[in-house]
Every structure is written in structure tokens, then in C-alpha cells.
Design a protein around this motif. Structure first.
Motif, PDB file in Angstrom:
ATOM      1  N   MET A 118       0.821  -1.200   0.000  1.00 37.13           N
ATOM      2  CA  MET A 118       0.000   0.000   0.000  1.00 37.13           C
ATOM      3  C   MET A 118       0.861   1.258   0.000  1.00 37.13           C
ATOM      4  SD  MET A 118      -2.887  -1.107   2.828  1.00 37.13           S
ATOM      5  CE  MET A 118      -3.490   0.585   2.926  1.00 37.13           C
ATOM      6  N   VAL A 119       0.408   2.289  -0.746  1.00 43.74           N
ATOM      7  CA  VAL A 119       1.091   3.574  -0.785  1.00 43.74           C
ATOM      8  C   VAL A 119       0.036   4.642  -1.055  1.00 43.74           C
ATOM      9  CG1 VAL A 119       1.577   3.561  -3.273  1.00 43.74           C
ATOM     10  CG2 VAL A 119       3.119   4.759  -1.713  1.00 43.74           C
ATOM     11  N   ASP A 120       0.307   5.882  -0.645  1.00 45.43           N
ATOM     12  CA  ASP A 120      -0.640   6.962  -0.905  1.00 45.43           C
ATOM     13  C   ASP A 120      -0.893   7.100  -2.404  1.00 45.43           C
ATOM     14  OD1 ASP A 120      -0.941   7.582   1.741  1.00 45.43           O
ATOM     15  OD2 ASP A 120       0.522   9.225   1.724  1.00 45.43           O
ATOM     16  N   PRO A 121      -2.147   7.277  -2.804  1.00 46.12           N
ATOM     17  CA  PRO A 121      -2.463   7.380  -4.229  1.00 46.12           C
ATOM     18  C   PRO A 121      -1.972   8.689  -4.836  1.00 46.12           C
ATOM     19  CG  PRO A 121      -4.425   7.801  -2.920  1.00 46.12           C
ATOM     20  CD  PRO A 121      -3.353   7.364  -1.954  1.00 46.12           C
ATOM     21  N   ILE A 122      -1.790   8.655  -6.133  1.00 48.76           N
ATOM     22  CA  ILE A 122      -1.451   9.826  -6.921  1.00 48.76           C
ATOM     23  C   ILE A 122      -2.248   9.730  -8.218  1.00 48.76           C
ATOM     24  CG2 ILE A 122       0.570   8.690  -7.930  1.00 48.76           C
ATOM     25  CD1 ILE A 122       1.949  11.399  -8.013  1.00 48.76           C
ATOM     26  N   GLU A 123      -2.781  10.852  -8.675  1.00 49.94           N
ATOM     27  CA  GLU A 123      -3.685  10.822  -9.823  1.00 49.94           C
ATOM     28  C   GLU A 123      -3.047  10.172 -11.041  1.00 49.94           C
ATOM     29  OE1 GLU A 123      -6.402  13.897 -12.539  1.00 49.94           O
ATOM     30  OE2 GLU A 123      -5.316  14.625 -10.769  1.00 49.94           O
ATOM     31  N   ASN A 153      -3.538   6.409 -11.196  1.00 50.24           N
ATOM     32  CA  ASN A 153      -4.873   5.820 -11.176  1.00 50.24           C
ATOM     33  C   ASN A 153      -5.120   4.946 -12.401  1.00 50.24           C
ATOM     34  OD1 ASN A 153      -5.396   7.130  -8.792  1.00 50.24           O
ATOM     35  ND2 ASN A 153      -6.618   8.772  -9.729  1.00 50.24           N
ATOM     36  N   TYR A 154      -5.995   3.984 -12.226  1.00 54.22           N
ATOM     37  CA  TYR A 154      -6.328   3.076 -13.324  1.00 54.22           C
ATOM     38  C   TYR A 154      -6.893   3.834 -14.516  1.00 54.22           C
ATOM     39  CZ  TYR A 154      -8.640  -0.572 -16.025  1.00 54.22           C
ATOM     40  OH  TYR A 154      -9.044  -1.406 -17.049  1.00 54.22           O
ATOM     41  N   ARG A 155      -6.430   3.481 -15.674  1.00 57.64           N
ATOM     42  CA  ARG A 155      -6.970   4.005 -16.927  1.00 57.64           C
ATOM     43  C   ARG A 155      -6.625   3.035 -18.040  1.00 57.64           C
ATOM     44  NH1 ARG A 155      -2.310   6.870 -15.827  1.00 57.64           N
ATOM     45  NH2 ARG A 155      -0.744   7.045 -17.506  1.00 57.64           N
ATOM     46  N   ARG A 156      -7.404   3.105 -19.083  1.00 57.40           N
ATOM     47  CA  ARG A 156      -7.146   2.278 -20.253  1.00 57.40           C
ATOM     48  C   ARG A 156      -6.317   3.061 -21.257  1.00 57.40           C
ATOM     49  NH1 ARG A 156     -10.566  -2.203 -20.739  1.00 57.40           N
ATOM     50  NH2 ARG A 156     -12.246  -2.302 -19.196  1.00 57.40           N
ATOM     51  N   GLY A 157      -5.512   2.351 -21.986  1.00 58.97           N
ATOM     52  CA  GLY A 157      -4.694   2.994 -22.999  1.00 58.97           C
ATOM     53  C   GLY A 157      -3.804   1.975 -23.671  1.00 58.97           C
ATOM     54  N   LYS A 158      -3.332   2.310 -24.850  1.00 62.73           N
ATOM     55  CA  LYS A 158      -2.522   1.383 -25.635  1.00 62.73           C
ATOM     56  C   LYS A 158      -1.302   0.904 -24.871  1.00 62.73           C
ATOM     57  CE  LYS A 158       0.077   1.085 -29.974  1.00 62.73           C
ATOM     58  NZ  LYS A 158       0.507   1.811 -31.197  1.00 62.73           N
ATOM     59  N   ASP A 159      -0.650   1.812 -24.162  1.00 59.75           N
ATOM     60  CA  ASP A 159       0.577   1.467 -23.462  1.00 59.75           C
ATOM     61  C   ASP A 159       0.404   1.355 -21.951  1.00 59.75           C
ATOM     62  OD1 ASP A 159       2.066   1.476 -25.860  1.00 59.75           O
ATOM     63  OD2 ASP A 159       2.234   3.652 -25.779  1.00 59.75           O
ATOM     64  N   CYS A 160      -0.847   1.321 -21.468  1.00 63.50           N
ATOM     65  CA  CYS A 160      -1.114   1.223 -20.030  1.00 63.50           C
ATOM     66  C   CYS A 160      -1.170  -0.241 -19.596  1.00 63.50           C
ATOM     67  CB  CYS A 160      -2.418   1.921 -19.671  1.00 63.50           C
ATOM     68  SG  CYS A 160      -2.348   3.714 -19.788  1.00 63.50           S
ATOM     69  N   ILE A 161      -0.446  -0.567 -18.566  1.00 61.86           N
ATOM     70  CA  ILE A 161      -0.446  -1.915 -18.000  1.00 61.86           C
ATOM     71  C   ILE A 161      -0.732  -1.795 -16.508  1.00 61.86           C
ATOM     72  CG2 ILE A 161       0.938  -3.978 -17.540  1.00 61.86           C
ATOM     73  CD1 ILE A 161       0.386  -3.611 -20.481  1.00 61.86           C
ATOM     74  N   LEU A 169      -4.901  -0.820 -10.180  1.00 61.40           N
ATOM     75  CA  LEU A 169      -6.257  -1.294 -10.407  1.00 61.40           C
ATOM     76  C   LEU A 169      -7.232  -0.266  -9.846  1.00 61.40           C
ATOM     77  CD1 LEU A 169      -5.928  -5.071  -9.532  1.00 61.40           C
ATOM     78  CD2 LEU A 169      -6.207  -4.076 -11.799  1.00 61.40           C
ATOM     79  N   PRO A 170      -8.499  -0.304 -10.265  1.00 63.46           N
ATOM     80  CA  PRO A 170      -9.478   0.643  -9.717  1.00 63.46           C
ATOM     81  C   PRO A 170      -9.548   0.574  -8.195  1.00 63.46           C
ATOM     82  CG  PRO A 170     -10.389  -0.473 -11.637  1.00 63.46           C
ATOM     83  CD  PRO A 170      -9.083  -1.161 -11.316  1.00 63.46           C
ATOM     84  N   ASN A 171      -9.575   1.734  -7.556  1.00 58.43           N
ATOM     85  CA  ASN A 171      -9.735   1.862  -6.106  1.00 58.43           C
ATOM     86  C   ASN A 171      -8.588   1.245  -5.316  1.00 58.43           C
ATOM     87  OD1 ASN A 171     -12.356   3.050  -6.520  1.00 58.43           O
ATOM     88  ND2 ASN A 171     -13.126   0.974  -6.891  1.00 58.43           N
ATOM     89  N   GLN A 172      -7.410   1.120  -5.935  1.00 63.32           N
ATOM     90  CA  GLN A 172      -6.244   0.614  -5.237  1.00 63.32           C
ATOM     91  C   GLN A 172      -5.052   1.522  -5.504  1.00 63.32           C
ATOM     92  OE1 GLN A 172      -5.318  -3.467  -6.060  1.00 63.32           O
ATOM     93  NE2 GLN A 172      -7.311  -4.230  -5.418  1.00 63.32           N
ATOM     94  N   SER A 173      -4.110   1.520  -4.588  1.00 60.09           N
ATOM     95  CA  SER A 173      -2.860   2.238  -4.796  1.00 60.09           C
ATOM     96  C   SER A 173      -1.739   1.453  -4.125  1.00 60.09           C
ATOM     97  CB  SER A 173      -2.921   3.659  -4.232  1.00 60.09           C
ATOM     98  OG  SER A 173      -1.693   4.333  -4.480  1.00 60.09           O
ATOM     99  N   VAL A 174      -0.854   0.896  -4.936  1.00 64.05           N
ATOM    100  CA  VAL A 174       0.253   0.093  -4.424  1.00 64.05           C
ATOM    101  C   VAL A 174       1.543   0.476  -5.143  1.00 64.05           C
ATOM    102  CG1 VAL A 174      -1.246  -1.860  -3.866  1.00 64.05           C
ATOM    103  CG2 VAL A 174      -0.091  -1.787  -6.085  1.00 64.05           C
ATOM    104  N   HIS A 175       2.653   0.090  -4.551  1.00 58.26           N
ATOM    105  CA  HIS A 175       3.931   0.113  -5.246  1.00 58.26           C
ATOM    106  C   HIS A 175       4.608  -1.222  -4.984  1.00 58.26           C
ATOM    107  CE1 HIS A 175       6.048   2.328  -1.622  1.00 58.26           C
ATOM    108  NE2 HIS A 175       5.385   1.270  -1.238  1.00 58.26           N
ATOM    109  N   SER A 176       5.671  -1.508  -5.737  1.00 58.85           N
ATOM    110  CA  SER A 176       6.234  -2.858  -5.721  1.00 58.85           C
ATOM    111  C   SER A 176       7.748  -2.860  -5.683  1.00 58.85           C
ATOM    112  CB  SER A 176       5.793  -3.634  -6.977  1.00 58.85           C
ATOM    113  OG  SER A 176       4.407  -3.826  -7.011  1.00 58.85           O
ATOM    114  N   MET A 177       8.273  -3.868  -4.999  1.00 56.74           N
ATOM    115  CA  MET A 177       9.691  -4.205  -5.074  1.00 56.74           C
ATOM    116  C   MET A 177       9.816  -5.469  -5.907  1.00 56.74           C
ATOM    117  SD  MET A 177      12.382  -5.170  -2.000  1.00 56.74           S
ATOM    118  CE  MET A 177      12.841  -3.473  -1.599  1.00 56.74           C
TER     119      MET A 177
END
Length: 269
Positions: free
Chosen positions: A62-67, A70-78, A109-117
Motif C-alpha cells: 500500500m502507498v498513498d495514491p497519486i492521480e 490511477n487506473y486508466r485504459r490505454g494502448k501502453d497502459c499496464i 487497479l481501480p480503487n487501489q494504490s500500491v507500489h512494488s519491489m
């Protein structure tokens, strides 16, 4: 909330405290070599972190969200769960990860905010923060052989020399950072557990449910439950079995499967 670290010395040592509100949690084997830790949310199990037999580890903290993240669709969005699957399945090799991150926008993902190692056995460590800057372990820096991640955006403070770090998990970050710094010459499995014990959470909304140390070169994962470091379990990628190692009155073991095993079942050993 969680604390994680990766230390690259003679051997790579990866550690993780999984801190989350009380709920069903299970360990499962996906395919032949993906060990996943899954948490139940509204009746469904979702991955929280995992590792594979090739020595790759990835978590979702979990991490504080940043706009921008946020989840969005797009050609290069994963979205980051797809990245999680691609990394642990081996469809993305760690040697390619920087190019992949540069050519794709990683989002939540929608309604989530994470970061990863993301960690590999060959001295690779990357921090992926959707909407923020991604980090690679700096081979020229003073902490070139380890990284720590908790629950504040690391990319915003990584160059902070005065240690005036604020945000969720800042205290745990500094404890882990200092302990690893002071034991860099002798860091091993026990030192890894010492760091996790120092940063364990026994109260509050996010108590530690699982503490885990993964040494890829040994194809083994050792773990404890509920902040109790007197009982140590071990999973072997070679045998695909979980067994009791230390602190038990009798020897116990089971073969792990895709169905998995609940932590509450292991507590009964």
C-alpha cells in the motif's frame, strides 16, 4: 502495511513482513514454481506477493495514491497486477524490465494504490511506483547492495540525505535500513529474521500476519506466523513441501498445491 527488503551480498536475501487486517490468508503454488501469498477480500483471494523457483520476487504494498497512477485504459497502459503476473511467470525477464517500464505506463487497479519491489537473484532490485518515478538499485551509491521498501513513496525521498523521511512506514524503513547497514558483512537468514522482528507490528489495524525470508540460491523460503519468531516453517521449491523446522513439538509437513493452505491451518502445527 508491510516492510520489505532485498540484500545482495554473497547471496541474495529477500525479506517481507506482511501486515494486514485479520482475514483469511493462504499460501499456494501456481504452476510448477510460483509461490504466492494471497489475501481474502470480500470472498475472493488476491495475490499480495510472490516468488518463483528462478529466484524472482515481487510484492504489492500500500502507498498513498497519486492521480497519475490511477487506473486508466490505454494502448501502453499496464495495470500492476498484470505486471505481477508477467514477472513471476517469467514472461518478462528482469534483464528487460527497465525497457518494459520505459515503454509502458504502469497504473493501479481501480480503487487501489500500491507500489512494488521486484528482486532477482543476480543483484537486481527495482521499485515500481505507478504514476511516480521507478527506481533501480544504484550500483554506484553507498547502499548499492540493498534496498528497503515500506509504505511511503520511496522515489520522492530516495535522495534525502538528512533522513528526514516522513510518511507511512518511515519508522520501519529507518529501522530496517540501519540494521542492514550495520550487518552488511554478515547478512544471512538469521539477520533477515532479526530485521523483520525489529519491524514487526503486533497491534493496530495492520498486525504482522506473516514474516518471510527468501534465499533464491538455496531454493528455500523460511517464514513465521503472527510475529512469533520461535516457530519457523520452510518451503522448498525442490520438494514443493512446507515443513516445520524450529520450535514445534512434532515434525509436520505437507505438499503444497494450487488450492493452497490457510495460515490458520499451519498455526495448528
Amino acid at each position: 502495511m508491510c516492510t520489505s527488503f532485498a540484500v545482495h551480498l554473497d547471496k541474495t536475501v529477500i525479506g517481507m513482513n506482511f501486515d494486514i487486517s485479520r482475514r483469511p490468508i493462504k499460501i499456494a503454488l501456481q504452476g510448477d514454481d510460483q509461490l504466492l501469498v494471497l489475501q481474502n477480500d470480500n470472498g475472493q483471494f488476491y495475490p499480495a506477493f510472490g516468488m518463483n523457483g528462478n529466484g524472482t520476487f515481487m510484492n504489492l504494498l500500500m502507498v498513498d495514491p497519486i492521480e497519475e497512477g490511477n487506473y486508466r485504459r490505454g494502448k501502453d497502459c499496464i495495470h500492476i497486477m498484470k505486471l505481477f503476473d508477467e514477472v513471476l511467470s517469467g514472461r518478462i525477464e528482469l534483464a528487460q524490465i527497465l525497457d518494459y517500464l520505459e515503454s509502458h505506463a504502469i497504473v493501479n487497479l481501480p480503487n487501489q494504490s500500491v507500489h512494488s519491489m521486484i528482486v532477482g537473484k543476480n543483484r537486481e532490485t527495482y521499485i515500481v511506483e505507478p504514476g511516480r518515478k521507478h527506481l533501480e538499485m544504484d550500483s554506484s551509491g553507498s547502499n548499492k547492495d540493498f534496498m528497503v521498501l515500506t509504505n511511503f513513496p520511496l522515489s520522492e525521498v530516495i535522495s534525502n540525505e538528512n533522513r528526514n523521511i516522513k510518511g507511512a512506514g518511515a519508522d520501519r524503513y529507518l529501522k530496517a535500513y540501519d540494521m542492514i547497514t550495520n550487518h552488511r558483512e554478515t547478512f544471512n537468514l538469521q539477520t533477515g529474521f532479526d530485521v523483520l522482528q525489529e519491524t514487526v507490528q503486533q497491534s493496530g489495524d495492520y498486525p504482522t500476519q506473516l514474516s518471510l525470508v527468501f534465499i533464491p540460491a538455496e531454493s528455500k523460503v523460511n517464514f513465521t506466523l503472527n510475529g512469533d519468531f520461535t516457530k519457523v516453517y520452510e518451503f522448498s521449491f525442490i520438494t514443493k513441501r512446507i515443513q516445520s523446522i524450529e520450535g514445534f513439538t512434532s515434525n509436520q509437513s505437507l505438499t503444497l498445491s494450487k488450492k493452497g493452505v490457510l495460515l490458520t491451518e499451519l498455526e495448528g502445527w
